[in-house]
Design an enzyme around this catalytic site. Structure first.
Site, PDB file in Angstrom:
ATOM      1  N   GLY A  76       1.881  -1.849  -6.376  1.00  0.00           N
ATOM      2  CA  GLY A  76       0.882  -2.887  -6.158  1.00  0.00           C
ATOM      3  C   GLY A  76       1.648  -4.032  -5.559  1.00  0.00           C
ATOM      4  N   ASP A  77       0.954  -5.101  -5.202  1.00  0.00           N
ATOM      5  CA  ASP A  77       1.629  -6.263  -4.652  1.00  0.00           C
ATOM      6  C   ASP A  77       2.600  -5.867  -3.526  1.00  0.00           C
ATOM      7  OD1 ASP A  77       0.218  -7.158  -6.837  1.00  0.00           O
ATOM      8  OD2 ASP A  77       1.844  -8.308  -7.700  1.00  0.00           O
ATOM      9  N   HIS A  78       3.884  -6.069  -3.766  1.00  0.00           N
ATOM     10  CA  HIS A  78       4.872  -5.837  -2.693  1.00  0.00           C
ATOM     11  C   HIS A  78       5.354  -4.387  -2.658  1.00  0.00           C
ATOM     12  CE1 HIS A  78       5.076 -10.253  -2.838  1.00  0.00           C
ATOM     13  NE2 HIS A  78       5.618 -10.184  -1.643  1.00  0.00           N
TER      14      HIS A  78
END
Lengths: 743, 743
Positions: A330-332
């Site tokens: 998720g995110d990066h």
């Protein structure tokens, strides 16, 4: 020091907690000042690991509870002084201005007009004439740089000497001055903190800075057992319009991985330059639904390699500090794809992935390499669901998710469960606390009864064929209805068809293959059934790949020799030489898209009895009344139709078989339909009633290692079913709503 | 001798009947042996002309009744000895074999396998290697002639040295050994007569034979006033599968106009050869829905020229014999397009066209040149509707047709009505006889009150823009649902959208223009509103024409300068440079076809009040719940939507305006919606309430010549409406169901 592989798959997360209880395998989010609740829930849910969250910290008291400690860090956005001093080392990206129609021979375009100015600034460091492009979208031609000028003060581009009533766009480079997740949290959780800025470790100076910071972080967290990396270098793409509303989103896309430095390195390594247009892609931005270009795929490989190198370094340093590492998808997480072989080179110990359904579960549980797999369940303890006023419905959401997850879990297990967010919010919902207690116990029962073994699969391997293969294994293939769904931005909801969700709970092996692989090596030898599921002209269906003779040769040969093919929505769809479905000869159906309006369909009657549609209990819901698919072959067996609109059909081809499905929203009837279709396509009808639960509202799984059978009721009503053992002998079982029963 | 123009438009068909009665303007089908009925109905309906039908003859008694006599002849199929002695002068056509998937390096194709062997024989007279083609449909490449061989005895083609699992087809030439209409009558009316064979007058010998026969025919029909040509040289295309079931149908197509002689002449005249593939068109056969190729358009021009020459000769000979000529659109009417300027060179006196609705009426009534226009009404007196057992429902069908026809008649009148078929069948339905009596009287009331004048139009000219322009003026633009309609083969029924039918009854001038014309000369100066109505990638919408910069420049310029644009279904649809609707900038909407799944739509609210949707009385039915069209511009005004699916939208562009409609099935609400949309798009809202009937179930027309106003009730219920005069002054009018009232 590399830790031994997969220690937690058979036992609780750490030696610390192993001896402790009949609990275990649960990760709890904790937060300074909430120590009492943490202790209470640790007992209730049987948690054996504690984590911090974005914006929370762990107190000494919590750290000393004797539990496994996960500490979360997202290195590229961890420290905020450096980015503010090095604004040329922020992540970059190519954006395309909103199209402007020229009303005269001059047009002035403000590239940023349709984008959020608190998130992006145009790149005035690098030469616009070198890196930007003005394109005449009426002709598709690049406008010569001599015809346009960027005013770096206003950020506007003036284009002169052009053709009135043509449409013009500017492909331009920006720096991202606000991290996407930070911005999301600000808006969703009403944060009122300074904007977080991420940096791009592709820059050597930045890399060195981050490593120094990281070493310090490791030193500063002596009690941390597991460094939970959230995630590595590049965020997935969420573009925000002028009012900060999402205008584009690609959870799996490489749109935010750009720097001029990397572009130049790429040109050196690959021998050709990527243009802005390679990223902007006419404004489609190489979204997951787009048939990928060679340039974009090469860029993905290039960045993936860098991210793996970066991750390897982080793992190395953590291990050196005596810690293991977890990675949160998720995110990066761009460049981290766990199904690509290079992923394992990093030496990560624990996969953590958020899961709202069976597809998300399989995305984690099917990953190769034997890492510990931890599921982060929804809903997150965030105020959007856990409303402060008590009007939220977290239990209903959790239960609905869990039933889907459990189906998939029966086919491929994970090792742990976990939650995220603010614990104090969850405590306002006592029924939710009870529900999770049961859920954790049920999960542990699965672990106990399986004893590390996996359930028995039918002798059928299914290959899902699309443009991405392992790049996007178990990633939802959205169809056009997805666009018209008003979504909650934090959870993946699927509108309309959802064949993958049906597949996630079936007792077959699944792999994902790409057209590139089939072009090179044909259909893998160990595959019995190929599924092509996607809207026409998308990466999921394949688009122009179906005009590639090598592909149709390989697929037809596979089927003719006895293989099975299941096509859903726009299988093999690409207008070419008189056919829309290139495998119309195989499937016996084609789709009307305007060219054969004056040609008649073959009039076929729905088969009253067919293996695929037997015993479904209810009428399958194909999600539409009008597929515009028609029978084009007299050999086609029509399985379901609305008038002349084909909903499902089957046909033999050589020694093999094919099945067409108009669309397949997820429900228990449709899952069973797919179950039967796979066995029919594989020519293995006789295998169906081995370890098989007859009532479509129920399913079962047999664990050979422990010789145990689990039967589950996926419905909210009591169910009775015949359950067949490995010899096909049936016994009757009655189950309470949602029950899982071990036999 | 050329008769004076248009004698029957102001008075009954001939001097013979002019003095006779208050009746007139009606043509009756008669038949030997039914004299009593003929006299009775002549009185009842006020008929002033008598015609024979296919398969019927007129007796001396009938011929001597003193009425105008129409004698029907279809010259190319009139005489049956010649074709049987000259089987190489029959009409030819190119067919494409059903596609065959090769399972090895050799494939045997029976080209005729999918076609009716009593209708076609393969052409073994001309060199197959020269005129046929074997095509690899997987690669699109022509297979070298050295690789295949036709066995003229079996009719099979063996292709060797090919690629397994590729698909192959044969483009082959056939002679047509059974006339299409003859075959239809055999099957529909259970005829049991020898098959009729047509001939192709393109062959000099055949032409000479036909002229000789024709001269004799003229001699043999001294009492005939009007030679009713049905029609001229070439039949429209109906292809029959192996079981004699229609597999392809194009009422306006040139598929059956081929001879090797004409192909060779074409090559000489145009300087390039047409291949089989130019006609076969990947199996799409250049159907009306297909964006036409240059080759096909050139062929149309070439054949049109020949047909006009042939028709001119027939008219000349009839005139010389003291007779006038009528032409019936249908059967052999290919190459006769009355909207093409060359049509008038023939010197035809009377147009006869069958009409089931307003579009069909306008197709006849709008034709240029001032010919007498006669409408042949449905249902035909055939046993499919006039069932011998009395269970047919001809009155219901007739009434439903008539209300649509009447709407259109109010805008553009015709001169006469007529029927066809077997009179004795109609007599079994007394209510039908009464209904037709009223219908004929109502029609004559229109003629009387109009006194040869035309109703007043609003100062708005609408141009319908598609690939065909005048080639197919007032020809239905079918959409994909048409494919899934099980049709009655003799009547055009329209499934789903039917904008043209709505338009047929509106008080505006209408013309049809082609992209070719717009490319050359832009939008005509006298046009206020352009309509582009068609499914994406069809000839009706335009397909790749929308990627032609000249087209979008011209259309945008027209709108920007104050013009109106109405797009329906797939207006300007063609995937190109980031847009599906090329006029997305103008319309403010675009369609999701899989490339922008991950891009957000603009969230818009439906306008509560807008000129276009005011006063409709009911909710418009756009024929679908899901258009997959989304708002892409913040300036767009949303007029109707289902969730995020746009049903109707409006937007300004420069000084002009555009309207998007998802689809527009014909009904009174939708007709009114279109009415208002046209006035809004033209910026002439103030003109709407002049000669305007407010209640959408009613309409009115004002005849300046006689200063009379007609108000009609198009519904089956009594209606009251405000009717506005030319100054916008309203009075209230109440009407019985279906009533037309002259004021």
């Amino acid at each position: 020091m590399k830790p031994t592989k997969s220690p937690a798959s058979q036992k609780p997360a750490s030696a610390k907690s192993a001896a402790k209880s009949t609990g275990g395998f649960i990760t709890l989010p904790a937060e300074k000042g909430e120590e009492k609740m943490v202790i209470e829930l640790t007992k209730k849910w049987g948690a054996d690991a504690i984590r911090d969250s974005d914006g929370t910290e762990l107190s000494k008291e919590i750290l000393d509870m004797g539990m496994e400690i996960y500490s979360t860090t997202c290195l590229v956005r961890a420290e905020q002084k450096y980015p503010r001093e090095h604004m040329d080392q922020l992540p970059q990206k190519y954006l395309m201005s909103d199209p402007v129609t020229a009303q005269s021979a001059t047009v002035v375009i403000d590239p940023m007009a349709g984008f959020y100015r608190e998130k992006y600034v145009i790149d005035t460091k690098h030469s616009a004439k070198k890196y930007w492009e003005v394109i005449d979208r009426t002709t598709g031609k690049v406008v010569p740089t001599s015809k346009w000028k960027l005013d770096t003060k206003t950020g506007k581009v003036t284009v002169k000497g052009i053709t009135p009533f043509h449409v013009y766009t500017v492909n331009f480079l920006v720096f991202q001055i606000w991290d996407t997740t930070s911005m999301y949290n600000h808006l969703t959780n009403n944060w009122n903190k300074p904007h977080v800025i991420s940096v791009d470790p592709y820059h050597k100076q930045c890399w060195d800075h981050l490593m120094k910071f990281y070493d310090k972080y490791l030193e500063d967290h002596p009690k941390t057992d597991v460094v939970r990396l959230t995630t590595l270098a590049y965020h997935f793409a969420v573009d925000s319009d002028q009012d900060a509303v999402d205008k584009f989103r690609d959870w799996t896309g490489y749109q935010d991985t750009i720097s001029v430095l990397a572009l130049e390195d790429f040109a050196k390594q690959y021998g050709y330059r990527l243009r802005g247009e390679d990223f902007v892609d006419q404004g489609y931005y190489n979204a997951a639904c787009r048939v990928p270009s060679k340039g974009y795929l090469d860029w993905m490989k290039f960045i993936h390699k860098f991210v793996v190198k970066y991750g390897k370094e982080l793992v190395k340093r953590a291990n050196k500090a005596g810690k293991r590492t977890a990675i949160f998808w998720g995110d990066h997480w761009i460049g981290v794809e766990p199904y690509k072989p290079d992923f394992l080179k990093m030496g990560i110990d624990i996969h953590v992935g958020a899961a709202e359904d069976g597809v998300a579960l399989r995305r984690i549980s099917d990953t190769p390499g034997g890492l510990v797999k931890e599921l982060r369940l929804y809903p997150y303890f965030f105020p959007d669901v856990f409303k402060e006023d008590g009007t939220g419905e977290p239990t209903a959401e959790s239960l609905s998710n869990w039933i889907k997850i459990r189906r998939a879990l029966m086919r491929k297990p994970v090792d742990r469960l976990g939650y995220g967010g603010y614990l104090r919010l969850a405590l306002k919902y006592p029924d939710f606390i009870e529900h999770v207690t049961e859920l954790c116990n049920e999960f542990r029962a699965f672990k106990l009864n399986a004893d590390g073994g996996e359930s028995l699969k039918a002798p059928i391997k299914v290959a899902v064929l699309n443009c991405w293969g392992n790049w996007k294994a178990w990633i939802n293939s959205f169809g056009a209805p997805q666009k018209f769904l008003v979504k909650r931005p934090d959870v993946i909801q699927v509108a309309g068809t959802n064949l993958l969700e049906c597949l996630a709970g079936l007792p077959v092996e699944v792999q994902f293959i790409s057209f590139e692989e089939v072009e090179k090596g044909g259909i893998p030898k160990d595959v019995q059934v190929v599924i092509n599921d996607g809207d026409a002209e998308t990466a999921w269906s394949g688009g122009s790949w179906w005009a590639n003779p090598k592909i149709v040769e390989a697929v037809r040969k596979f089927i003719s020799n006895g293989g099975g093919f299941i096509g859903c929505r726009g299988p093999s769809a690409h207008m070419h030489q008189g056919r829309y479905f290139q495998l119309a000869d195989v499937m016996g159906v084609d789709k009307e898209v305007g060219s054969t309006l004056q040609s008649a369909t073959v009039l076929a009657q729905v088969e009253e009895k067919h293996f695929i549609t037997e015993g479904l209990g209810a009428k399958p819901d194909f999600g539409t009344n009008e597929t515009f698919v028609y029978v084009c072959d007299r050999e086609t067996k029509l399985l379901a139709a609305n008038g002349l609109h084909v909903m499902a059909a089957a046909k033999s081809f050589g020694k093999g078989r094919s099945v067409f499905l108009g669309a397949l929203p997820y429900d228990l009837t449709n899952s069973r339909l797919l179950h039967r279709a796979i066995f029919w396509a594989a020519g293995k009808e006789a295998e169906l009633t081995k370890w098989y639960s007859e009532n479509p509202a129920t399913e079962c799984a047999y664990y050979p290692k422990t010789k145990k059978l689990v039967v589950v009721n996926n419905s909210d009503k009591p169910q009775t079913t015949k359950v067949f053992d490995g010899q096909g002998k049936a016994t009757s079982v009655s189950l309470k709503p949602y029950e899982s029963r071990w036999i």
